[in-house]
Design an enzyme around this catalytic site. Structure first.
Site, mmCIF file in Angstrom:
data_model
loop_
_atom_site.group_PDB
_atom_site.id
_atom_site.type_symbol
_atom_site.label_atom_id
_atom_site.label_comp_id
_atom_site.label_asym_id
_atom_site.label_seq_id
_atom_site.Cartn_x
_atom_site.Cartn_y
_atom_site.Cartn_z
ATOM 1 N N HIS A 362 14.180 90.015 -48.117
ATOM 2 C CA HIS A 362 15.582 90.119 -48.543
ATOM 3 C C HIS A 362 16.563 90.173 -47.390
ATOM 4 C CE1 HIS A 362 15.013 90.998 -52.886
ATOM 5 N NE2 HIS A 362 13.863 91.503 -52.470
ATOM 6 N N LYS A 553 31.258 95.657 -52.204
ATOM 7 C CA LYS A 553 29.864 95.556 -51.733
ATOM 8 C C LYS A 553 29.666 96.624 -50.670
ATOM 9 C CE LYS A 553 30.757 91.269 -50.502
ATOM 10 N NZ LYS A 553 29.960 90.097 -50.461
ATOM 11 N N ARG A 554 28.427 96.801 -50.199
ATOM 12 C CA ARG A 554 28.212 97.747 -49.112
ATOM 13 C C ARG A 554 29.050 97.357 -47.904
ATOM 14 N NH1 ARG A 554 24.187 101.931 -49.642
ATOM 15 N NH2 ARG A 554 24.502 102.212 -47.428
ATOM 16 N N LYS A 559 29.225 91.669 -43.227
ATOM 17 C CA LYS A 559 29.909 91.292 -44.469
ATOM 18 C C LYS A 559 31.411 91.098 -44.234
ATOM 19 C CE LYS A 559 26.529 93.721 -47.403
ATOM 20 N NZ LYS A 559 25.892 92.768 -48.321
ATOM 21 N N THR A 661 24.577 88.905 -54.691
ATOM 22 C CA THR A 661 24.494 88.778 -56.142
ATOM 23 C C THR A 661 25.851 89.137 -56.760
ATOM 24 O OG1 THR A 661 23.469 90.966 -56.074
ATOM 25 C CG2 THR A 661 22.032 89.106 -56.550
ATOM 26 N N LYS A 665 28.167 87.578 -59.978
ATOM 27 C CA LYS A 665 28.794 88.348 -61.067
ATOM 28 C C LYS A 665 30.290 88.071 -61.142
ATOM 29 C CE LYS A 665 25.303 91.765 -60.052
ATOM 30 N NZ LYS A 665 25.036 92.937 -59.213
HETATM 31 O O1 DL6 Z 1 18.078 89.971 -52.688
HETATM 32 C C1 DL6 Z 1 18.937 90.972 -53.061
HETATM 33 C C2 DL6 Z 1 19.877 91.311 -51.930
HETATM 34 C C3 DL6 Z 1 20.608 90.109 -51.381
HETATM 35 O O2 DL6 Z 1 21.390 89.536 -52.387
HETATM 36 C C4 DL6 Z 1 21.486 90.515 -50.206
HETATM 37 O O3 DL6 Z 1 22.046 89.380 -49.614
HETATM 38 C C5 DL6 Z 1 20.654 91.259 -49.187
HETATM 39 O O4 DL6 Z 1 21.478 91.751 -48.152
HETATM 40 C C6 DL6 Z 1 19.909 92.397 -49.847
HETATM 41 N N1 DL6 Z 1 19.040 92.973 -48.871
HETATM 42 C C7 DL6 Z 1 18.874 94.263 -48.713
HETATM 43 C C8 DL6 Z 1 18.094 94.583 -47.493
HETATM 44 N N2 DL6 Z 1 17.175 95.550 -47.688
HETATM 45 N N3 DL6 Z 1 16.183 95.440 -47.047
HETATM 46 N N4 DL6 Z 1 15.375 95.148 -46.397
HETATM 47 O O5 DL6 Z 1 19.331 95.097 -49.468
HETATM 48 O O6 DL6 Z 1 19.105 91.907 -50.918
#
Ligand code: DL6
Length: 821
Positions: A362, A553-554, A559, A661, A665
């Site tokens: 991820h 988002k975080r 980002k 994601t 949305k």
């Molecule tokens: O796959 C789900 C999500 C992605 O949409 C994001 O782009 C990505 O930043 C996130 N990854 C994490 C990293 N954690 N770890 N390792 O949250 O996954």
């Protein structure tokens, strides 16, 4: 019979009767004394009864058929509130809303009462939740396995513009959605050493002599699919000290010692690590990972035996998906269980293990790739370290045969990093121990193959596939945007909810004036609701006619929330230079948490609030710009935000966001995207059409090229007057009451490093935003684009993602569940 229908009946009268019954018999209250929480609990139990009927029938069907089952292993499940979603999936939302109204209660208020289980940080955990929804909706036998953290992701407060963290006490009022299953508790070992011995057949064997044993207790939550009888299980583990341990210490008179040991054991499932996209290498975190993985594998062996299936069939019964490397230790734990506990030989154990697991990566960020110092690893899991050495030796022998005389490659691929202090590389372990490896968007998978996992791609090209992420339309449309959902259904029927591609039929209404008016009215309604929320929570008045420009988002430098800030400051500077300038009124809305130890991310939050304080009050602005930071972004708040967005900010540096994601949305809810060619943005743009997407910024190759050829952000600062003014204003203390030191770390970093290429992308971003503002003035054009965005989002349903996993990786088929009992 009456009792049964009270617990299963779905008509409005029965639901009301059952609700009052639960208020009386479960909460022990009558209406005059009941609190909102009592009402919420009574309703939750009413809904749970309806779930139980489906859940029990599902379990009975799977047991009877011995169905092949997906086990989704994830350290995070960011489920969001259950009540509304269960009402939607049961198909009784409207009846219950009406029933509650007849009792003088508001369903919205009752839903607000639910403490959401925030057992995840962001994208990865929310993806796991969407996938559970789709697995159940598609009737796929499956189990989610994870940790029942006592404290989930922290609650975020804002004080003086800074993020402050508070513990999340989601369990304090009780959790009506789960059922403890102490009868299925298991024990796990930790620490100690290994011993070697020769068994009765003369075989040389190892055994693990731990110095700690911990008990894992499963708590089950039903996960109901949409309009189906299938209710799968989310099984989360809580850690406790085993009774035997207490007895030993109590009997020796060491009461406090026993209590201390109990406390240490319970710490394992105490708190979710709040880091997103970074790994801290803490022992407790590795303990958590091993804890839930070992509990889950033992549980699966119990299930297998319960169905009279031999252990040799483990991989036929179960397909295990590793949600990132957090559960990767399961490769070794399954080997250990098969070899040490069940006396299987290495080859057979490896075949089973390897055919069981598949690994999803991820992240492309190097700091997120997990590795554990050998010392720490060996002291906690001594037997696993031995097994890893053995797996590594056999693996490197294979590499040597495929790539003879390539010592460098062996060093790069080894499961052990020996370049300095020695580490176990968890991504390598996951790649070697899995039969399938996937990224989460086309670009991400391509970059894994070319870069991060290139050696593994060259070694095992057949293992790699892409599985683009998706989101559930049930929670993120039907539940959270009911008006839009009803409008869509009135035009094309409701089968889009299970088959999102059908949204395409909306294209025939794109130029229908009446439809456009309705579409706009609904967006306006959602914006007005969010404006009220902002008024109540932030005491800021925002204009629902202004363009709602949202980044939720975080917080992370990659980002680039601060790129949006540079845009805000630029617009503000234009107004200050020419107060009568014609600008499209905008409300900038931010939401998101920063990891508590991530100073720069927290400083960006502070800067947003500081800029907001100045801009929102400056009379020259005349309300044309507003900046709002919504605190404590979580699933509940996200559900308010997506429907209200006009513009979705997806502005990460190309090559950094694995997928995203939130981008899906927002677009599904009719927001237009301003974004880079990063993650799933690339595919979203392909689907919605380039003319319906605001694209800006460097491509991944351009970013690589610039980095390789000595990127100097300062050059951009010196040659772009608007950029220079924006940075100078921040640096001067203009937004910080004259304090020129406060934002210096951020400004210095951008001027000297700018690792994420904000300055390189600034001009293109501003030009693109100017274009956004121009298009927004033409509401007919904007609405047309908005409709087309939603209509073309069919690909991004999590149902499609899950179908891809089922077909290509898990090889699992749907099982129909009939209601018999
Ligand atoms: O796959 C789900 C999500 C992605 O949409 C994001 O782009 C990505 O930043 C996130 N990854 C994490 C990293 N954690 N770890 N390792 O949250 O996954």
């Amino acid at each position: 019979r009456c009792e049964l229908s009270n617990r299963t009946g779905m008509d409005s009268e029965t639901l009301k009767r059952a609700f009052l019954n639960n208020l009386f018999y479960v909460q022990g209250k009558f209406p005059a004394l009941a609190t909102t929480n009592d009402y919420y609990m009574a309703l939750a139990y009413t809904v749970r009864d309806r779930l139980l009927q489906r859940w029990i029938n599902t379990a009975a069907t799977y047991t009877e058929l011995g169905s092949r089952t997906v086990a989704y292993f994830s350290a995070e499940f960011l489920m969001g509130p259950h009540l509304g979603n269960n009402l939607i999936n049961l198909g009784i939302y409207d009846q219950v809303e009406q029933g509650m109204a007849e009792l003088g209660l508001s369903l919205d208020e009752l839903q607000e009462e639910e403490e959401e289980p925030g057992l995840g940080n962001g994208g990865l955990g929310r993806l796991a939740a969407c996938y559970l929804d789709s697995l159940a909706t598609l009737d796929i036998p499956s189990l989610g396995y994870g940790i029942r953290y006592e404290f989930g992701i922290f609650d975020q407060d804002i004080r003086d513009g800074w993020q402050v963290e508070r513990t999340d006490k989601w369990l304090s009022a009780g959790n009506p959605w789960e059922i403890a299953r102490p009868e299925w508790s298991v024990e796990i070992k930790l620490g100690g050493h290994t011993e070697h011995y020769t068994d009765d057949h003369g075989n040389y064997r190892s055994r693990w002599v731990p110095d700690q044993v911990v008990k894992g207790i499963p708590y089950d939550t039903p996960i109901l699919g949409y309009q189906t009888n299938t209710a799968n299980t989310l099984r989360l583990w809580t850690a406790e000290a085993p009774e035997s341990f207490d007895f030993r210490s109590f009997n020796s008179g060491d009461y406090l010692g026993a209590v201390y040991e109990k406390m240490i054991s319970e710490n394992i499932s105490k708190v979710l690590y709040p880091n997103d996209d970074s790994s801290q290498g803490k022992q407790l975190r590795l303990t958590q990972q091993f804890f839930f993985v070992s509990c889950s594998l033992q549980d699966m062996i119990r299930i297998l035996h319960g169905q009279n299936l031999p252990l040799e069939n483990f991989h036929k019964k179960f397909a295990v998906q590793l949600n990132d490397t957090h559960p990767a230790i399961s490769v070794v734990e399954l080997m250990r269980l098969l070899i040490d506990h069940h006396q299987m030989d290495w080859e057979q154990a490896w075949t089973i293990t390897h055919q069981t697991f598949a690994y999803t990566n991820h992240t492309l960020l190097p700091e997120a790739l997990e590795r554990w110092p050998i010392e720490l690893f060996g002291s906690l899991l001594p037997r696993h370290l031995e097994l890893i050495y053995e797996i590594n030796q056999r693996f490197l022998d294979e590499v040597r045969i495929k790539f003879p005389d390539d010592e460098e490659r062996m060093i790069r691929m080894s499961l052990i990093d020996e370049s300095g202090e020695r580490y176990v590389r968890m991504a390598h372990l996951a790649c070697v121990g899995s039969h399938a490896i996937n990224g989460v968007a086309a670009l991400h998978t391509e970059l894994l193959q070319k870069d991060v996992l290139r050696d593994f791609y060259e070694m095992y090209p057949h293992k790699f596939t892409n599985k683009t992420n998706g989101v559930t339309p049930r929670r993120f449309m039907v539940l959270s945007n009911s008006q839009l959902s009803k409008l869509i259904t009135s035009k094309i029927g409701d089968s889009w909810i299970k088959n999102l591609k059908e949204l395409q039929q909306l294209e025939q209404f794109v130029d229908d004036a009446g439809f456009q008016v309705e579409w706009r009215r609904i967006k306006q309604h959602s914006k007005t609701e969010l404006a009220t929320y902002i008024q109540n929570n932030n005491n800021i008045t925002v204009d629902p006619d202004s363009l709602f420009d949202i980044q939720a988002k975080r917080f992370h430098e990659y980002k680039r929330q601060h790129l949006s800030l540079l845009h805000i400051v630029t617009l503000y500077n234009r107004i200050k230079a020419n107060p009568d300038i014609e600008i499209t009124p905008r409300t900038f809305i931010f939401g998101g948490k920063a990891a508590p130890g991530y100073f720069m991310a927290k400083l960006i939050i502070k800067l947003i609030n500081s800029v907001g304080n100045v801009v929102n009050r400056d009379p020259d602005v005349r309300g044309r710009l507003k900046v709002v930071f919504l605190k404590d972004y979580n699933v509940k708040l996200a559900q308010r935000i997506y429907p209200a967005a006009d513009l979705s900010e997806q502005i990460s540096t190309a090559g950094k966001e694995a997928s995203g994601t939130g981008n899906m949305k927002f677009a599904l809810n009719g927001a237009l995207t301003i974004g880079t060619l990063d993650g799933a943005n690339v595919e979203i743009r392909e689907e919605v059409g380039e003319e319906n997407f605001f694209l800006f910024g460097l491509t991944t190759e351009e970013v690589y090229h610039k980095r390789a050829h000595g990127y100097r952000s300062r050059d951009y600062y010196h040659t772009n007057a608007e950029l220079k003014l924006a940075i100078d204003r921040i640096a001067s203390g203009f937004f910080s009451q004259g304090d020129a030191e406060l934002f210096r770390p951020l400004v210095d970093d951008l001027l000297n490093q700018d690792q994420y290429f904000l300055f390189a992308d600034y001009a293109s971003y501003i030009a693109c935003q100017d274009q956004v503002a121009a298009v927004y003035k033409d509401q007919t054009k904007w609405t047309r684009m908005s409709i087309l965005n939603a209509a073309r989002m069919g690909k991004f349903s999590s149902d499609r993602s899950i179908e891809d996993y089922c077909r290509d990786i898990w090889k699992v088929e749907p099982v129909n569940v009939e209601l018999r009992q």
